[in-house]
Design an enzyme around this catalytic site. Structure first.
Site, PDB file in Angstrom:
ATOM      1  N   LYS A  38     -20.255 -20.264 -10.178  1.00 52.14           N
ATOM      2  CA  LYS A  38     -19.335 -20.274 -11.323  1.00 52.14           C
ATOM      3  C   LYS A  38     -17.936 -19.892 -10.834  1.00 52.14           C
ATOM      4  CE  LYS A  38     -22.476 -21.197 -14.449  1.00 52.14           C
ATOM      5  NZ  LYS A  38     -22.490 -22.347 -15.360  1.00 52.14           N
ATOM      6  N   TYR A  93       0.858  -1.179   0.000  1.00 57.15           N
ATOM      7  CA  TYR A  93       0.000   0.000   0.000  1.00 57.15           C
ATOM      8  C   TYR A  93       0.894   1.228   0.000  1.00 57.15           C
ATOM      9  CZ  TYR A  93      -4.331   2.492   0.998  1.00 57.15           C
ATOM     10  OH  TYR A  93      -5.398   3.332   0.929  1.00 57.15           O
TER      11      TYR A  93
HETATM   12  O1  LIG Z   1     -25.133 -23.533 -14.172  1.00 60.36           O
HETATM   13  C1  LIG Z   1     -25.284 -24.637 -14.736  1.00 60.36           C
HETATM   14  O2  LIG Z   1     -25.357 -25.721 -14.140  1.00 60.36           O
HETATM   15  C2  LIG Z   1     -25.288 -24.673 -16.240  1.00 60.36           C
HETATM   16  C3  LIG Z   1     -25.746 -23.382 -16.766  1.00 60.36           C
HETATM   17  O3  LIG Z   1     -24.960 -22.495 -17.110  1.00 60.36           O
HETATM   18  C4  LIG Z   1     -27.190 -23.104 -16.790  1.00 60.36           C
HETATM   19  O4  LIG Z   1     -28.004 -23.999 -16.577  1.00 60.36           O
HETATM   20  O5  LIG Z   1     -27.522 -21.914 -17.039  1.00 60.36           O
HETATM   21 MG   LIG Z   2     -25.853 -20.563 -17.185  1.00 56.43          MG
END
Ligand SMILES: O=C([O-])CC(=O)C(=O)O
Ligand SMILES: [Mg+2]
EC number: 1.1.1.40
Length: 422
Positions: free
Chosen positions: A93, A38
């Site tokens: 995700k 920093y």
């Molecule tokens: O998230 C999942 O399992 C696959 C996907 O992108 C969806 O179904 O929109």
């Molecule tokens: Mg999806």
């Protein structure tokens, strides 16, 4: 409450809310460390990046950071439930990007009043990232959103539900057809759903050999055919002259059913009317168009896949996006082009035919796995995915001139632990 519902809510709530956090990658133990991390030390990389923007890749996390961005208009197969409700999926995700490919993710849920507002928002924040994964955005808006962002951003922009799903579906489909003793050019294909994933999957199948006149796409109104005047430009690509009007008409004698729509829309009667060795990809998440239990009880010759982790043959974009982005980031590709997508599909397809290591079998209950009806596509836990798919994608990027770095020294990666051993 069902066991799964209770367990899933508990998993997300405890011991702390959500399922991922930010971690530190440098020492922060002393005053000296902080003076580097920093003020005052941080001013040095600031000046360097102001002088040469490419140095952001050297001095910040940009090159390993992907934005997973949604407006919540098409969450899984659940529908338009708004941006905030999409957050568990976007965090999910992030979990998969990190777990399988060592990629850091900021999930971003955008409350946008129009596609243009969404595009403007994403464009303005895109400099933060090495890549942008668009997720769960409804059709047809998603097509224009992706097109505009690819044009306006100089980092890879990839709509996962279109291309991730298409790549994995194509790989699984070609393998399933081989097992059924059929070919893509001959196969009669019913696609239930005409959204982002459906249109993109059928397009990729056509580019790999399927014939448009053998594809019957079915939306809420029925079979898409050349006599309809209510089709947008994306659906119209799949319109041809046919007498078939309903899902039942389309299913009679069909070789393949691809479901990218919603729960329980394929009946036992529909499945019974299909040709011998029917291939059923019931990919709506979380609830497939037909349950594997019902499909197998209805026909012993069915080759069945879903999008779920808890049945054999998981045809889900998790087999694509982590490894595709890994390969693209590691050669600093400016975009993810068709050649990179086809390379990913072929790598995935071929991996399913190799002997499966014991640790993968163990992660899925211990029974041996071997290319066949119950194993048409690799398992997400297979370490060879990062080795083979990321390598194929990186090479395709280099060969097609979209890479800005040479083939990485640490490639092919042996596992996700190998990512930072350059
Ligand atoms: O998230 C999942 O399992 C696959 C996907 O992108 C969806 O179904 O929109
Ligand atoms: Mg999806």
């Amino acid at each position: 409450m069902s066991d799964l519902k209770t367990a899933a809510l508990e998993y997300h709530a405890n011991p702390r809310p959500g399922k991922l956090s930010v971690e530190l990658t440098k020492a922060t133990a002393t005053a000296r460390d902080l003076s580097l991390a920093y003020s005052p030390g941080v001013a040095e990389p600031v000046r360097e990046i102001a002088r040469d923007p490419e140095l952001a890749y050297k001095y910040t996390g940009k090159g390993n950071l992907v934005a997973v961005i949604s407006d919540g208009t098409a969450i899984l197969g659940l529908g338009n439930l708004g941006p905030l409700a999409s957050k568990p999926v976007m965090e999910g995700k992030g979990v998969l990007f990190k777990r399988f490919a060592g990629i850091d993710v900021f999930d971003i849920e955008v409350d946008s009043e129009s596609p243009q507002a969404f595009i403007d928002t994403v464009k303005r924040i895109s400099i933060t990232f090495g890549g942008i994964n668009l997720e769960d955005i409804k059709a047809p808006e998603c097509f224009e959103i992706e097109r505009a962002l690819i044009e306006q951003c100089d980092i890879p922009v990839f709509h996962d539900d279109q291309h991730g799903t298409a790549i994995v579906t194509a790989a699984g489909m070609i393998n399933a057809l081989e097992i059924a003793g059929k070919t893509l050019p001959e196969a009669k294909i019913v696609c239930l759903g005409a959204g982002a994933a459906a249109i993109s999957c059928m397009k990729l199948l056509v580019s790999m050999g399927a014939r448009i006149e053998n594809i019957f796409m079915v939306d809420r109104t029925g079979v898409i055919h050349s006599g309809r005047d209510d089709l947008n430009q994306y659906k119209a690509v799949f319109a041809h002259a046919t007498e078939k009007r309903t899902l039942a008409d389309a299913l009679a004698g069909a070789d393949v059913f691809v479901g990218l729509s919603g729960p329980n829309l394929l009946s036992a009667e529909g499945l019974l009317s299909m040709a011998a060795n029917p291939i059923v990809f019931a990919c709506s998440n979380p609830d497939p168009e037909i349950s594997p239990e019902l499909a197998h009880a209805t026909r012993s010759d069915v080759i069945m896949a879903t999008g779920r982790s808890d049945y054999p043959n998981q045809v889900n974009n998790v087999l694509g996006f982590p490894f595709i982005f890994r390969g693209a980031l590691d050669v600093r590709a400016k975009r993810i082009n068709e050649e990179m997508k086809v390379a990913a599909a072929n790598a995935l397809r071929e991996l399913a035919k190799l002997p499966v290591p014991q640790d993968v079998c163990d992660a899925y209950g211990g029974a041996p796995l071997e290319f066949g009806r119950e194993y048409i596509i690799p398992k997400p836990m297979d370490k060879r995915l990062i080795t083979l798919i990321s390598d194929a994608v990186a090479k395709a990027a280099i060969e097609t001139g979209v890479a800005t770095l040479p083939y990485p020294k640490n490639y092919p990666l042996k596992s996700v632990d190998d990512v930072f051993n350059g």
